[in-house]
Design a protein around this motif. Structure first.
Motif, short mmCIF file in Angstrom:
data_model
loop_
_atom_site.label_atom_id
_atom_site.label_comp_id
_atom_site.label_asym_id
_atom_site.label_seq_id
_atom_site.Cartn_x
_atom_site.Cartn_y
_atom_site.Cartn_z
N UNK A 135 -26.06 59.65 25.59
CA UNK A 135 -25.71 60.39 24.40
C UNK A 135 -24.20 59.46 24.14
N UNK A 136 -24.77 58.76 22.56
CA UNK A 136 -24.39 57.68 21.96
C UNK A 136 -24.66 58.56 20.80
N UNK A 137 -23.55 58.60 20.51
CA UNK A 137 -22.91 58.97 18.20
C UNK A 137 -22.54 57.83 18.08
N UNK A 156 -16.48 64.62 8.49
CA UNK A 156 -17.88 65.00 8.95
C UNK A 156 -18.19 63.75 10.32
N UNK A 157 -17.40 62.49 10.54
CA UNK A 157 -17.19 61.49 11.30
C UNK A 157 -16.79 61.58 12.42
N UNK A 158 -15.15 62.08 11.92
CA UNK A 158 -13.76 62.71 13.01
C UNK A 158 -14.34 63.35 13.85
N UNK A 159 -15.19 64.82 13.04
CA UNK A 159 -15.86 65.95 13.36
C UNK A 159 -16.77 65.10 15.55
N UNK A 160 -17.60 64.51 14.40
CA UNK A 160 -18.43 63.96 16.06
C UNK A 160 -17.84 62.75 17.15
N UNK A 161 -16.86 61.95 16.72
CA UNK A 161 -16.12 61.56 17.25
C UNK A 161 -15.17 62.88 18.11
N UNK A 162 -14.22 63.80 17.62
CA UNK A 162 -13.74 64.84 18.36
C UNK A 162 -14.89 65.51 19.37
N UNK A 163 -16.19 66.03 18.73
CA UNK A 163 -17.54 66.23 19.43
C UNK A 163 -17.64 64.93 21.24
N UNK A 164 -17.84 63.79 20.80
CA UNK A 164 -18.05 62.75 21.99
C UNK A 164 -17.21 63.08 22.37
N UNK A 165 -15.93 63.11 22.73
CA UNK A 165 -14.47 63.26 23.97
C UNK A 165 -14.77 64.46 24.27
N UNK A 166 -14.80 65.57 24.06
CA UNK A 166 -15.16 67.07 24.31
C UNK A 166 -16.39 66.99 25.26
N UNK A 177 -23.56 60.79 30.20
CA UNK A 177 -22.24 60.43 29.56
C UNK A 177 -22.60 60.18 28.51
N UNK A 178 -21.65 60.48 28.12
CA UNK A 178 -20.77 60.51 26.17
C UNK A 178 -20.00 59.87 25.79
N UNK A 179 -20.98 58.97 25.08
CA UNK A 179 -20.26 57.74 23.89
C UNK A 179 -20.27 57.31 22.60
N UNK A 229 -22.87 50.30 32.14
CA UNK A 229 -21.51 50.56 31.51
C UNK A 229 -21.41 52.45 32.32
N UNK A 230 -22.01 52.34 33.49
CA UNK A 230 -22.40 53.23 34.19
C UNK A 230 -20.86 54.01 34.70
N UNK A 231 -19.08 53.55 34.20
CA UNK A 231 -18.39 54.49 34.81
C UNK A 231 -17.29 54.19 32.73
N UNK A 232 -17.85 54.44 31.65
CA UNK A 232 -17.68 54.07 31.00
C UNK A 232 -17.84 55.78 30.38
N UNK A 233 -17.55 56.69 29.79
CA UNK A 233 -17.33 57.90 29.56
C UNK A 233 -16.32 58.73 28.56
N UNK A 234 -16.32 58.97 27.09
CA UNK A 234 -15.82 59.85 26.23
C UNK A 234 -14.97 58.63 25.49
N UNK A 235 -15.11 57.39 25.81
CA UNK A 235 -14.88 56.65 24.88
C UNK A 235 -16.30 55.59 23.80
N UNK A 236 -15.00 55.62 22.25
CA UNK A 236 -15.45 55.55 21.21
C UNK A 236 -14.97 53.88 21.13
#
Length: 249
Positions: A135-137, A156-166, A177-179, A229-236
């Motif tokens: 999932x990519x936001x 609204x965009x800060x919210x989606x960054x917080x959700x990405x990490x959550x 993976x969500x980035x 990018x298999x080792x990347x998760x929770x990164x913006x």
């Protein structure tokens, strides 16, 4: 095309008929994914599908109004089983706080934050059950760079960054993976219509001295969608051309 760039399965891209979303949809299709392209304009959706299929790709278009939660649920249902979700659709209204009415505030949060939340809630569990998914936001530099206007958009965009990490912690142990990608100013029809020549002026503020192109952001999305990018998760990932204020010297 090597195994690192080949994609399989279905990819849902919101806001796919213009700008960054269109570049992402074309790139995903070129790499082998079957694209479910979301948008509101039926004609632009048809033209995108025609372009993808003309180049040997697979695509279909689903129209939905992301300000309506029921429409978002329908979009998720019609998309079906997806392996890649790109939450790209977004709206922005660069007004001051006193000039941002309730409808504007709610509209920006509905599209930019609530719609991705509902899509992830609807689609990520099945990804987790299968043991894989990406999932990519698409966020924005407005989430972390304060400005005197556009506070609701930035929030609204800060919210989606917080959700990405959550979400990365919620689903990451199950193979999903969500980035995120946080672009600076990008030359699109929407930004040009709103800002005119000021789009180019915004580009002068970064180290690269120019605005970004949709294809440059799409390349980052494609990297995050694939196995490289298999080792990347929770990164913006920030794609701003290099903010002068953040660099030493």
């Amino acid at each position: 095309m090597n195994s690192a760039t080949t994609l399989t399965g279905t990819a849902l891209v919101t806001g796919a008929t213009a700008g960054i979303g269109r570049a992402v949809a074309l790139g995903l299709a070129a790499r082998g994914a079957e694209v479910v392209a979301h948008g509101r304009d039926l004609d632009r959706g048809a033209r995108l599908v025609e372009e993808i299929t003309a180049h040997g790709g697979r695509a279909r278009f689903v129209a939905a109004d992301l300000t309506d939660a029921k429409e978002v649920a329908r979009l998720a249902a019609e998309a079906g089983e997806v392996e890649i979700l790109v939450n790209n659709a977004g709206i922005y209204e660069f007004t001051s706080t006193p000039d941002t009415d309730t409808d504007s505030f709610d509209r920006q949060f509905a599209v930019n934050t609530r719609a991705p939340f509902l899509l992830v809630g609807a689609l990520a569990p099945a990804m987790a059950a299968r043991g894989h998914g990406s999932i990519i936001n698409i966020t924005s530099s407005a989430a972390t760079s304060p400005a005197p206007v556009g506070g609701a958009y930035g929030a609204s965009k800060a919210g989606i960054e917080a959700l990405t990490r959550s979400w990365a912690t919620e689903f990451g142990t199950q193979g999903v993976r969500i980035n995120g990608v946080s672009p600076g100013p990008v030359r699109t029809a929407g930004t040009t219509a709103m800002l005119g020549e000021n789009v180019e002026m915004l580009g002068q503020a970064n180290v690269r001295g120019r605005v970004g192109e949709p294809e440059e952001i799409a390349e980052i999305v494609l990297f995050l969608a694939g196995p490289a990018s298999s080792y990347i998760n929770g990164t913006v990932i920030s794609a701003t051309g290099g903010e002068r204020s953040s660099l030493p010297g």
